[in-house]
Scaffold this active site. Structure first.
Site, short mmCIF file in Angstrom:
data_model
loop_
_atom_site.label_atom_id
_atom_site.label_comp_id
_atom_site.label_asym_id
_atom_site.label_seq_id
_atom_site.Cartn_x
_atom_site.Cartn_y
_atom_site.Cartn_z
N ASP A 1 0.95 -1.05 0.10
CA ASP A 1 0.08 -0.12 0.08
C ASP A 1 0.81 1.18 0.05
O ASP A 1 1.98 1.25 0.81
CB ASP A 1 -1.06 -0.21 1.19
CG ASP A 1 -1.90 1.16 1.40
OD1 ASP A 1 -2.86 0.87 0.26
OD2 ASP A 1 -1.81 2.13 2.08
N GLU B 1 6.41 -23.05 -1.40
CA GLU B 1 5.64 -22.05 -2.21
C GLU B 1 6.76 -21.17 -3.10
O GLU B 1 6.63 -20.47 -3.84
CB GLU B 1 4.85 -20.93 -1.32
CG GLU B 1 3.69 -21.53 -0.71
CD GLU B 1 3.94 -22.13 0.80
OE1 GLU B 1 5.29 -22.05 1.16
OE2 GLU B 1 3.51 -22.82 1.10
#
Ligand code: NOJ
Ligand code: CA
Length: 560
Positions: free
Chosen positions: A210, A267
């Site tokens: 953000d 991952e």
């Protein structure tokens, strides 16, 4: 994991979940983790590669969760950490990667650090995590400088001590409930690297950052000397005292190292996408995507172009050439939780494209036709793409929410001048009828328009002409074509094909990807001839007489 390639993010399609408005699992009118879990199969079937979930952390929700009080805990209204962990595992089982939102520019005023800062004295280490300054003028009655909040009003708020006597001011580029952190403080940097690890250790595949262009402030906090810029837009000046300063890059180099340290895990190395509103012409975005910094960034330049072939082509060209220099893949994004939904934008007259919601006429049907055409354009450009929840249903901005329902801090802080962003955050219509159109069992936190009954997932499933069917088909074709997805026969991501423009009329976009795929978009007013021997893979609308009508796009298999 179906998308097991370490390069999945180079061409991945990421679905943005605005958690409060996606699906309500416990019937309190607010979307939550239980709701997301119940809809993961829907997302897997839709054919996206990953989900990005807007902030789900403990928060007083002064700005929809972008005011975080605890980065390591889940807001009780959204669920629990255990549910979050189960959700991550379930998403992975369905082949969906999971991206979270990190908000490093500011915390909530309810964050433990800010409370400690308020309890401590001016000049203390507790205050040095934020930006506290004495005011100007007699008794310090004026803010330390002229910076303005993105949401309206000054970017400074003055504290009152326990006796109600005014003391220092603190900086908040957003709402007063969102004090800005001081990133020149090593403690702040350490804390955020630790937060990244906290979630990476729980299997999270990456973060959306953000306000990625806001963390570095000029140490002298100089005046800007202007007062009417649009703040969630690119800064117009170079060497701005708080936007897009060079110091942010040092932060991202260390974050990249943290992400790479996970390379040996199931991952793989983790990834980042930056939300950075920076100057396009100055090529500022590419600086965030240098090989040792972030992986991708939202391409807001493309989102801001109107329905105009020359403008869109210029944006595509600029994006490809500038990012190519740093070896980063582009991303394409048409809507998100901060901007007016693109059905509505494209349904406006060209000169109105950037006007605030609810202030200009909209032809929603035209906007929807163009949005369908834009979907095939976006999903056939090189790189990755973002789908904002509800765009796959063709939802338009809700421009007539009753003012008593509005929750965005922009509404109050602009003195009721701007309605804010609630119109793109209305809870999704899933099925059936009122009160919630399948969103949950209770009245949702923002009212849904009655006509959304026709646009539910249930209503659109099985209708071959629905927007939802178009998205499902487009994502499936995209995945199957190596030219677009970069997938090789083994299912591993490889190298996608370059974009090569074809000669076309000025109001048509036509390009090839590889020797046998072509996309043609008609932004003009006359039907366009298509090559006679081309096979239609997918079209955004019917093609009468084999021609491409205006506001329509097509994917073709051509013989080379
Ligand atoms: C950008 C987010 O997308 C927006 O919703 C939020 O209000 C600001 N950053 C402040 O965190
Ligand atoms: Ca709920």
């Amino acid at each position: 994991m179906s998308n097991s390639s370490p390069n999945w993010w180079r061409t991945g399609v990421i679905y943005q979940i605005y958690i409060r408005s996606f699906a309500d699992g416990n019937g309190d009118g607010i979307g939550d983790i239980a709701g997301i879990r119940s809809r993961l199969p829907y997302l897997a079937e839709l054919g996206v590669d990953a989900i990005w979930i807007t902030p789900w952390y403990v928060s007083p929700m002064a700005d929809g969760g972008y005011d975080v009080a605890d980065f390591r805990a889940i807001a009780p209204e959204f669920g629990t950490l255990a549910e979050a962990e189960e959700m991550i595992a379930e998403a992975h089982q369905l082949g969906l990667r999971v991206i979270l939102d990190i908000v490093p520019n500011h915390t909530s005023d309810q964050h433990a650090w800010f409370k400690e800062a308020l309890a401590a004295d001016p000049g203390s280490p507790e205050r040095a995590r934020y930006w506290f300054r004495p005011g100007h003028g007699p008794d310090g009655a004026f803010p330390p400088n002229d910076w303005r909040s993105v949401f309206g009003g000054p970017a400074w708020t003055r504290l009152l001590d326990e006796e109600g006597v005014p003391e220092e001011w603190y900086l908040h580029l957003f709402a007063p409930e969102q004090p800005d952190l001081n990133w020149s403080n090593p403690e702040v940097r350490r804390e955020f690297e630790d937060i990244l690890r906290f979630w990476f250790d729980r299997g999270v595949d990456g973060f959306r950052i953000d306000v990625a262009h806001g963390m570095d402030k000029h140490p002298a906090l100089p005046d800007i000397g202007w007062d009417d810029e649009e703040l969630l837009a690119e800064p117009e000046i170079a060497d701005h005292p708080h936007w897009d300063r060079d110091g942010v890059h040092d932060i991202y180099r260390s974050w990249r190292a943290v992400a790479e340290s996970y390379a040996g895990t199931p991952e793989g190395a983790r990834v980042f996408v930056a939300e950075a509103w920076v100057r396009t012409e100055a090529n500022r975005l590419a600086r965030y995507l240098r090989p040792d910094e972030l992986h991708t960034a939202f391409n807001f330049d493309f989102l801001k172009r109107g329905w105009d072939a020359a403008q869109m082509r210029a944006s595509v060209d600029h994006t490809l050439s500038s990012l190519n220099e740093v070896g980063a893949p582009p991303t394409w994004v048409l809507s998100n939780h901060d901007v007016i939904r693109h059905v509505t934008r494209y349904g406006r007259a060209a000169e109105d494209i950037a006007k605030p919601a609810g202030t200009v006429p909209v032809d929603v049907e035209l906007g929807r036709a163009r949005a369908r055409a834009a979907t095939l354009l976006m999903l056939s450009l090189p790189g990755g793409a973002y789908v904002y929840q509800g765009e796959e249903l063709g939802l338009a901005e809700v421009e007539d929410l009753p003012v008593e329902a509005l929750q965005d801090p922009i509404w109050e802080r602009s003195g009721h001048k701007h309605r804010g962003r609630d119109g793109c955050r209305v809870p999704l219509p899933w099925s059936g009828e009122e009160p919630a159109l399948g969103f949950g069992d209770a009245q949702p936190w923002l009212p849904q328009p009655a006509e959304w009954k026709e646009l539910t997932v249930q209503a659109q499933t099985g209708d071959p002409n629905s927007v939802l069917s178009l998205y499902r088909q487009a994502l499936s074709v995209r995945r199957s074509l190596a030219e677009l997805s970069g997938a090789s026969a083994s299912g591993q991501a490889g190298i996608e094909a370059e974009l090569v423009w074809r000669d076309s009329d000025a109001d048509v976009l036509a390009f090839d990807r590889g020797s046998s795929f072509r996309c043609v978009v008609n932004l003009g007013s006359e039907p366009v001839e298509l090559p006679a021997d081309a096979e239609v893979l997918l079209a955004s609308a019917p093609l009468p007489d084999g021609k491409l009508p205006n506001d329509t796009s097509v994917w073709l298999r051509i013989s080379s």
